[in-house]
Design a protein around this motif. Structure first.
Motif, PDB file in Angstrom:
ATOM      1  N   PRO A  27     -20.462  -7.253  -0.454  1.00  0.00           N
ATOM      2  CA  PRO A  27     -21.036  -8.438  -1.129  1.00  0.00           C
ATOM      3  C   PRO A  27     -21.414  -8.183  -2.576  1.00  0.00           C
ATOM      4  N   SER A  28     -21.534  -6.913  -2.987  1.00  0.00           N
ATOM      5  CA  SER A  28     -21.982  -6.606  -4.344  1.00  0.00           C
ATOM      6  C   SER A  28     -20.970  -7.022  -5.403  1.00  0.00           C
ATOM      7  N   ASP A  29     -19.672  -7.037  -5.056  1.00  0.00           N
ATOM      8  CA  ASP A  29     -18.670  -7.381  -6.068  1.00  0.00           C
ATOM      9  C   ASP A  29     -17.466  -8.037  -5.397  1.00  0.00           C
ATOM     10  N   PRO A  30     -17.476  -9.370  -5.263  1.00  0.00           N
ATOM     11  CA  PRO A  30     -16.371 -10.065  -4.592  1.00  0.00           C
ATOM     12  C   PRO A  30     -15.071 -10.062  -5.391  1.00  0.00           C
ATOM     13  N   ARG A  31     -15.104  -9.567  -6.647  1.00  0.00           N
ATOM     14  CA  ARG A  31     -13.891  -9.606  -7.486  1.00  0.00           C
ATOM     15  C   ARG A  31     -13.005  -8.385  -7.304  1.00  0.00           C
ATOM     16  N   ILE A  32     -13.460  -7.394  -6.566  1.00  0.00           N
ATOM     17  CA  ILE A  32     -12.714  -6.143  -6.473  1.00  0.00           C
ATOM     18  C   ILE A  32     -11.338  -6.363  -5.845  1.00  0.00           C
ATOM     19  N   LEU A  33     -10.391  -5.509  -6.240  1.00  0.00           N
ATOM     20  CA  LEU A  33      -9.038  -5.548  -5.689  1.00  0.00           C
ATOM     21  C   LEU A  33      -8.803  -4.420  -4.690  1.00  0.00           C
ATOM     22  N   GLY A  34      -9.740  -3.486  -4.600  1.00  0.00           N
ATOM     23  CA  GLY A  34      -9.610  -2.390  -3.651  1.00  0.00           C
ATOM     24  C   GLY A  34     -10.948  -1.726  -3.455  1.00  0.00           C
ATOM     25  N   GLN A  35     -11.147  -1.108  -2.313  1.00  0.00           N
ATOM     26  CA  GLN A  35     -12.398  -0.403  -2.066  1.00  0.00           C
ATOM     27  C   GLN A  35     -12.173   0.727  -1.068  1.00  0.00           C
ATOM     28  N   PHE A  36     -13.009   1.761  -1.203  1.00  0.00           N
ATOM     29  CA  PHE A  36     -12.990   2.882  -0.288  1.00  0.00           C
ATOM     30  C   PHE A  36     -14.333   2.905   0.418  1.00  0.00           C
ATOM     31  N   VAL A  37     -14.335   2.662   1.716  1.00  0.00           N
ATOM     32  CA  VAL A  37     -15.559   2.572   2.503  1.00  0.00           C
ATOM     33  C   VAL A  37     -15.754   3.898   3.230  1.00  0.00           C
ATOM     34  N   ARG A  38     -16.809   4.616   2.875  1.00  0.00           N
ATOM     35  CA  ARG A  38     -17.059   5.943   3.436  1.00  0.00           C
ATOM     36  C   ARG A  38     -17.954   5.855   4.669  1.00  0.00           C
ATOM     37  N   ASN A  39     -17.627   6.631   5.682  1.00  0.00           N
ATOM     38  CA  ASN A  39     -18.471   6.767   6.852  1.00  0.00           C
ATOM     39  C   ASN A  39     -17.991   7.977   7.630  1.00  0.00           C
ATOM     40  N   LEU A  40     -18.924   8.780   8.146  1.00  0.00           N
ATOM     41  CA  LEU A  40     -18.538   9.970   8.887  1.00  0.00           C
ATOM     42  C   LEU A  40     -17.725   9.646  10.132  1.00  0.00           C
ATOM     43  N   ASP A  41     -17.879   8.438  10.668  1.00  0.00           N
ATOM     44  CA  ASP A  41     -17.074   8.053  11.825  1.00  0.00           C
ATOM     45  C   ASP A  41     -15.598   7.955  11.463  1.00  0.00           C
ATOM     46  N   GLY A  42     -15.323   7.495  10.259  1.00  0.00           N
ATOM     47  CA  GLY A  42     -13.964   7.268   9.784  1.00  0.00           C
ATOM     48  C   GLY A  42     -14.008   6.363   8.573  1.00  0.00           C
ATOM     49  N   HIS A  43     -13.205   6.679   7.566  1.00  0.00           N
ATOM     50  CA  HIS A  43     -13.195   5.902   6.328  1.00  0.00           C
ATOM     51  C   HIS A  43     -12.261   4.696   6.449  1.00  0.00           C
ATOM     52  N   TYR A  44     -12.416   3.777   5.492  1.00  0.00           N
ATOM     53  CA  TYR A  44     -11.466   2.678   5.299  1.00  0.00           C
ATOM     54  C   TYR A  44     -11.007   2.669   3.852  1.00  0.00           C
ATOM     55  N   LEU A  45      -9.711   2.522   3.645  1.00  0.00           N
ATOM     56  CA  LEU A  45      -9.141   2.293   2.325  1.00  0.00           C
ATOM     57  C   LEU A  45      -8.484   0.929   2.391  1.00  0.00           C
ATOM     58  N   THR A  46      -9.014  -0.029   1.631  1.00  0.00           N
ATOM     59  CA  THR A  46      -8.513  -1.395   1.687  1.00  0.00           C
ATOM     60  C   THR A  46      -8.136  -1.860   0.285  1.00  0.00           C
ATOM     61  N   PHE A  47      -7.157  -2.783   0.215  1.00  0.00           N
ATOM     62  CA  PHE A  47      -6.756  -3.300  -1.093  1.00  0.00           C
ATOM     63  C   PHE A  47      -6.010  -4.610  -0.940  1.00  0.00           C
ATOM     64  N   HIS A  48      -5.895  -5.314  -2.057  1.00  0.00           N
ATOM     65  CA  HIS A  48      -5.180  -6.576  -2.158  1.00  0.00           C
ATOM     66  C   HIS A  48      -3.716  -6.248  -2.449  1.00  0.00           C
ATOM     67  N   ALA A  49      -2.846  -6.456  -1.467  1.00  0.00           N
ATOM     68  CA  ALA A  49      -1.446  -6.059  -1.607  1.00  0.00           C
ATOM     69  C   ALA A  49      -0.704  -6.892  -2.641  1.00  0.00           C
ATOM     70  N   GLY A  50      -1.170  -8.109  -2.910  1.00  0.00           N
ATOM     71  CA  GLY A  50      -0.443  -8.975  -3.824  1.00  0.00           C
ATOM     72  C   GLY A  50      -0.943  -8.963  -5.251  1.00  0.00           C
ATOM     73  N   ALA A  51      -1.936  -8.114  -5.554  1.00  0.00           N
ATOM     74  CA  ALA A  51      -2.478  -8.083  -6.912  1.00  0.00           C
ATOM     75  C   ALA A  51      -1.429  -7.597  -7.904  1.00  0.00           C
ATOM     76  N   THR A  52      -1.483  -8.136  -9.117  1.00  0.00           N
ATOM     77  CA  THR A  52      -0.521  -7.745 -10.156  1.00  0.00           C
ATOM     78  C   THR A  52      -0.582  -6.250 -10.423  1.00  0.00           C
ATOM     79  N   ALA A  53      -1.787  -5.725 -10.456  1.00  0.00           N
ATOM     80  CA  ALA A  53      -1.963  -4.300 -10.742  1.00  0.00           C
ATOM     81  C   ALA A  53      -2.192  -3.512  -9.458  1.00  0.00           C
TER      82      ALA A  53
END
Length: 609
Positions: free
Chosen positions: A118-144
């Protein structure tokens, strides 16, 4: 959507050629191995398939996506090439990830929006850290999108190998590598980031005194500069410019940079650390970086790396799998209602699915509904879950039985705390039936938690999170601490810069009453690098020593000395929950002495009933 296919798009690197300065930079500064993403078998069980979601699987990446498959196949191909280049730049490094990661590519802003912080709804990608398991997420259709993919992937690599580096270096390094470009025969990194150049140019026109409109180099290095909000553009530009300047210089500057990061890691004041490492003042470096960026003559590295085509596969995704992955992602970000809906839907399409039950249990735990969580976790385990995070979370859930409400919530969420509650049995001097019963329940809960952590490790033997949990689990109740010390010693070899692991080891030595060893670990490993952690470590040792000495004094019949030492231990305790518990124990003990006649009021008053 019962189809499957593949695209001949992925690229893997073949080492060829070298560039001495660039190679040195990776060997001195970035002992960062490209992570191996575990690829699970494609499911074959007959079940409802997701309408828009598929798996895109290459040699080292497994991506869940609702974007066009050919588009994500191209992303997987580029990530494979990037991974190969990174492995080339860190020769001899393991390509194994210490913590599993799930990769999710969203087709649009609308699809991605419910899963952004919720801190930044404009992001195109984020890396969510957690000892259980990480998430790497991104907007596949972004120009960059490729720059976003590379940026987030570098965060993942740094997190697994250099978790102690400061944020400005982590972000600057990610921006440096986000410009990765590949042709059929070469790869290039270190190209300019145009938006950062424009920021510097505008800044220079507005204010010649510093690199920033609002903050200085010292603000960035000390962590005072903002990583998000209105100043985020300046923070990223500043971090990128500094890292690019440091990496693009001669070998001497690379060595100085490594020394500087080491000084920061040891807790040295940023300004002093900088001057010691580089032999110059901060304002001198500030001016040098400004001139370097504005000159526009960026030194970049081009390596010859031919590639051979390999296969990227596209496979249908089961509806339950999609709901479980997205539900878990939502839960880790903090959207518990949204996560709950995903897990409920998974159970509707796949009744009794163990991972959906475990996900729902996790949400219940985070919501404070622990009785419901207990039943759901038991159902998930009985149903035969093969997901390590199920057992990590179940083990943590069992540990909450040993902790108060506040600490229990932290443990459930994965923000592990080595709570002093484990010392309850060692400070309970009154051997009454209630205490004995409580101790038995604590031992049962601790044994159950350790069994769950061992199960997680059996499913994923090199899972750093599972190893950490196994080590910390030995802090609680009347459990032998030695296996915990061995577990934490092993994971410290995987994550050598994670000083929190040394703190947990310290607490295990305290539990063993090896106070001199604990102090030595505090001085040599934690030291002044983490002031709050160091202060807490001192408190743990000082309190435990006094409690131990109080017990010895009581055994020798020195009641007054025992009470004095225990009272000192209480005064040293900052944990309000533990402080209150210890005070209750002391009051009960003094009351017991009065009742038994061993102590009396000096004025001759009747003892308290």
């Amino acid at each position: 959507m019962g189809w499957r296919g593949h695209f001949e798009l992925s690229e893997t690197g073949r080492p060829a050629g070298k560039r001495r300065g660039f190679r040195r930079s990776s060997s001195v500064l970035f002992v960062v191995a490209a992570a191996l993403f575990v690829v699970a078998p494609v499911p074959t069980q007959a079940e409802e398939l997701a309408e828009d979601w598929v798996w895109v699987i290459s040699q080292n990446f497994r991506i869940l996506t609702d974007a066009p498959p050919e588009q994500v196949a191209g992303i997987a191909s580029n990530l494979e090439r990037f991974r190969a280049a990174f492995a080339r730049l860190a020769p001899g490094m393991s390509l194994r990830s210490p913590v599993p990661v799930r990769v999710v590519a969203f087709r649009s802003h609308r699809s991605y929006a419910p899963y952004k912080r919720p801190s930044d709804p404009r992001i195109l990608g984020q890396f969510v850290r957690n000892l259980d398991g990480h998430y790497l997420t991104f907007h596949a259709g972004a120009t960059a999108r490729y720059a976003v993919d590379y940026h987030e992937y570098v965060h993942y690599l740094v997190d697994g190998n250099l978790p102690a580096v400061p944020r400005w270096f982590n972000e600057g390094l990610a921006e440096y590598y986000s410009t990765f470009k590949a042709t059929r025969d070469t790869v290039t990194v270190g190209l300019p980031v145009e938006r950062h150049r424009h920021w510097f140019a505008g800044d220079a026109a507005a204010d010649q005194r510093s690199l920033s409109y609002d903050f200085s180099l010292l603000d960035v290095l000390s962590g005072e500069a903002a990583h998000d909000g209105s100043k985020v553009g300046g923070f990223y530009a500043f971090s990128w410019g500094l890292v690019h300047y440091l990496l693009s210089g001669p070998d001497e500057r690379l060595v100085q940079t490594a020394d500087f990061l080491a000084e920061l890691g040891d807790g040295v004041d940023p300004e002093r650390a900088f001057e010691r490492a580089f032999g110059q003042r901060l304002d001198t470096m500030e001016e040098a970086v400004r001139e370097y960026v504005l000159a526009g003559e960026f030194e970049h590295a081009t390596l010859r790396m031919p590639f051979d085509p390999a296969t990227v596969g596209v496979y249908p995704a089961r509806r339950s799998e999609v709901e479980i992955w997205l539900g878990d992602l939502a839960a880790q970000i903090g959207y518990l209602n949204w996560a709950d809906r995903h897990f409920q839907t998974a159970l509707e399409v796949a009744p009794g699915h163990p991972d959906a039950l475990a996900g729902l249990a996790f949400v219940r735990d985070l919501s404070g509904r622990r009785d419901e969580a207990t039943l759901l976790f038991r159902d998930a385990v009985s149903a035969g879950s093969r997901e390590p995070r199920t057992y990590l979370r179940y083990g943590r859930h069992l540990l909450t039985e040993l902790l108060g409400e506040d600490s229990g919530g932290l443990v459930s969420s994965g923000r592990l705390v080595a709570s002093s509650a484990f010392a309850r049995s060692s400070i309970s001097w009154l051997e009454d039936p209630v205490t004995a019963e409580r101790a038995e329940l604590e031992k049962e809960a601790a044994d159950g938690a350790l069994a769950a952590f061992r199960k997680a490790l059996s499913l994923s033997p090199k899972h750093a999170g599972a190893q950490v949990h196994l080590g910390i689990g030995h802090l609680y109740a009347d459990v032998d601490p030695d296996p915990g010390l061995r577990a934490l010693g092993e994971v410290r070899r995987w994550l050598p810069q994670d000083r929190a692991l040394a703190f947990y080891q310290l607490q295990l030595y305290v539990k063993k009453k090896e106070f001199s060893t604990a102090r030595r670990l505090l001085t040599q490993t934690i030291g002044d690098a983490y002031p709050q952690l160091s202060l807490r470590g001192e408190e743990e040792i000082d309190r435990a020593e006094r409690v131990h000495r109080a017990g010895l004094a009581l055994g020798a019949g020195e009641v007054d000395a025992a009470i004095r030492l225990f009272d000192e231990a209480i005064s040293l305790t900052s944990d309000l929950e533990l402080r209150e518990r210890m005070s209750e124990i002391l009051i009960a003990f003094e009351r017991e002495l009065d009742v038994s006649g061993e102590g009396s009021d000096p004025a001759g008053a009747d003892p308290e009933p």
